[in-house]
Design a protein around this motif. Structure first.
Motif, PDB file in Angstrom:
ATOM      1  N   THR A 119      -1.819   4.736  -0.193  1.00 58.12           N
ATOM      2  CA  THR A 119      -2.184   3.442   0.378  1.00 58.12           C
ATOM      3  C   THR A 119      -0.925   2.725   0.832  1.00 58.12           C
ATOM      4  O   THR A 119       0.090   2.738   0.139  1.00 58.12           O
ATOM      5  CB  THR A 119      -2.934   2.582  -0.658  1.00 58.12           C
ATOM      6  OG1 THR A 119      -4.079   3.309  -1.086  1.00 58.12           O
ATOM      7  CG2 THR A 119      -3.374   1.263  -0.063  1.00 58.12           C
ATOM      8  N   PHE A 120      -1.009   2.094   2.015  1.00 57.25           N
ATOM      9  CA  PHE A 120       0.116   1.357   2.567  1.00 57.25           C
ATOM     10  C   PHE A 120      -0.334  -0.050   2.940  1.00 57.25           C
ATOM     11  O   PHE A 120      -1.432  -0.246   3.440  1.00 57.25           O
ATOM     12  CB  PHE A 120       0.659   2.063   3.815  1.00 57.25           C
ATOM     13  CG  PHE A 120       1.206   3.431   3.526  1.00 57.25           C
ATOM     14  CD1 PHE A 120       2.504   3.589   3.108  1.00 57.25           C
ATOM     15  CD2 PHE A 120       0.402   4.552   3.648  1.00 57.25           C
ATOM     16  CE1 PHE A 120       3.006   4.843   2.821  1.00 57.25           C
ATOM     17  CE2 PHE A 120       0.883   5.814   3.370  1.00 57.25           C
ATOM     18  CZ  PHE A 120       2.193   5.961   2.950  1.00 57.25           C
ATOM     19  N   SER A 121       0.533  -1.011   2.688  1.00 53.54           N
ATOM     20  CA  SER A 121       0.251  -2.405   3.040  1.00 53.54           C
ATOM     21  C   SER A 121       1.300  -2.903   4.016  1.00 53.54           C
ATOM     22  O   SER A 121       2.382  -2.332   4.139  1.00 53.54           O
ATOM     23  CB  SER A 121       0.282  -3.283   1.786  1.00 53.54           C
ATOM     24  OG  SER A 121      -0.714  -2.877   0.891  1.00 53.54           O
ATOM     25  N   ARG A 122       0.962  -4.003   4.661  1.00 50.35           N
ATOM     26  CA  ARG A 122       1.857  -4.686   5.588  1.00 50.35           C
ATOM     27  C   ARG A 122       2.245  -3.835   6.799  1.00 50.35           C
ATOM     28  O   ARG A 122       3.336  -3.956   7.326  1.00 50.35           O
ATOM     29  CB  ARG A 122       3.101  -5.209   4.868  1.00 50.35           C
ATOM     30  CG  ARG A 122       2.773  -6.264   3.824  1.00 50.35           C
ATOM     31  CD  ARG A 122       4.000  -6.860   3.186  1.00 50.35           C
ATOM     32  NE  ARG A 122       4.784  -5.920   2.417  1.00 50.35           N
ATOM     33  CZ  ARG A 122       4.554  -5.574   1.146  1.00 50.35           C
ATOM     34  NH1 ARG A 122       3.558  -6.105   0.509  1.00 50.35           N
ATOM     35  NH2 ARG A 122       5.334  -4.724   0.523  1.00 50.35           N
ATOM     36  N   LEU A 123       1.344  -2.938   7.200  1.00 61.07           N
ATOM     37  CA  LEU A 123       1.546  -2.150   8.413  1.00 61.07           C
ATOM     38  C   LEU A 123       0.332  -2.336   9.308  1.00 61.07           C
ATOM     39  O   LEU A 123      -0.790  -2.393   8.826  1.00 61.07           O
ATOM     40  CB  LEU A 123       1.712  -0.666   8.088  1.00 61.07           C
ATOM     41  CG  LEU A 123       2.969  -0.269   7.333  1.00 61.07           C
ATOM     42  CD1 LEU A 123       2.884   1.188   6.912  1.00 61.07           C
ATOM     43  CD2 LEU A 123       4.203  -0.496   8.188  1.00 61.07           C
ATOM     44  N   THR A 124       0.564  -2.407  10.590  1.00 60.79           N
ATOM     45  CA  THR A 124      -0.554  -2.532  11.527  1.00 60.79           C
ATOM     46  C   THR A 124      -0.980  -1.139  11.998  1.00 60.79           C
ATOM     47  O   THR A 124      -0.266  -0.148  11.791  1.00 60.79           O
ATOM     48  CB  THR A 124      -0.157  -3.363  12.755  1.00 60.79           C
ATOM     49  OG1 THR A 124       0.849  -2.643  13.487  1.00 60.79           O
ATOM     50  CG2 THR A 124       0.358  -4.741  12.355  1.00 60.79           C
ATOM     51  N   GLU A 125      -2.112  -1.090  12.650  1.00 59.30           N
ATOM     52  CA  GLU A 125      -2.584   0.168  13.227  1.00 59.30           C
ATOM     53  C   GLU A 125      -1.553   0.717  14.213  1.00 59.30           C
ATOM     54  O   GLU A 125      -1.252   1.911  14.220  1.00 59.30           O
ATOM     55  CB  GLU A 125      -3.915  -0.064  13.931  1.00 59.30           C
ATOM     56  CG  GLU A 125      -4.491   1.158  14.593  1.00 59.30           C
ATOM     57  CD  GLU A 125      -5.828   0.868  15.242  1.00 59.30           C
ATOM     58  OE1 GLU A 125      -6.056   1.409  16.337  1.00 59.30           O
ATOM     59  OE2 GLU A 125      -6.647   0.127  14.677  1.00 59.30           O
TER      60      GLU A 125
END
Length: 161
Positions: free
Chosen positions: A74-80
């Motif tokens: 899981t990754f956060s603070r990244l956009t598509e």
């Protein structure tokens, strides 16, 4: 309320109205040439492995079916666009789209647990004739209605994101 024998600590809420529908979950289907198994070299170059990234906003989950395990990150603070660009810069082919909405009941199909089968199930698409990553790539680009076809990611084309 019970779930598989577990008792909830509070009763379900009765609000007298339905929750608004959740936004559709976005998806990236990623295709790669790398292969650890010599038998995979019979597959088309660029389409020897596939995995998917599911999420929305700034929270994303990578589902990478490897030969010995299913790797979930899981990754956060990244956009598509950040994720698609990251994979694209590493010479991977990226398709962008949405996880298909719930569909009517389909027949149970027993299939080998391949990277293609895991991605199809994660994307909620019923494509029984699709067995290889290249077939999956072509099928996602041409999904029939009411599903929305995926689009190839191109960093210079804002419509592909």
């Amino acid at each position: 309320m019970t779930l598989m024998g577990l008792q909830a600590s509070h009763p379900p809420l009765d609000r007298g109205f339905q929750d608004p529908p959740l936004p559709r979950q976005r998806a990236l289907a990623v295709f790669a040439s790398h292969c650890d198994l010599p038998t995979l070299r019979v597959l088309r170059p660029g389409f020897r492995h596939c995995f998917c990234v599911l999420g929305s906003g700034s929270t994303w989950t990578v589902c990478d079916p490897l030969k010995t395990r299913l790797e979930i990150s899981t990754f956060s603070r990244l956009t598509e666009a950040d994720l698609a660009s990251h994979f694209h810069e590493r010479a991977l082919l990226v398709l962008v789209g949405e996880v298909a909405a719930n569909q009517s009941r389909r027949p149970l199909r027993l299939r080998a647990l391949t990277c293609v089968e895991v991605v199809k199930r994660a994307l909620n698409v019923d494509l029984p004739a699709v067995l290889t990553p290249f077939q999956l790539y072509r099928a996602l680009l041409a999904l029939p209605p009411p599903m929305i076809p995926f689009a190839a990611y191109r960093p210079d084309n804002p419509n592909s994101k």
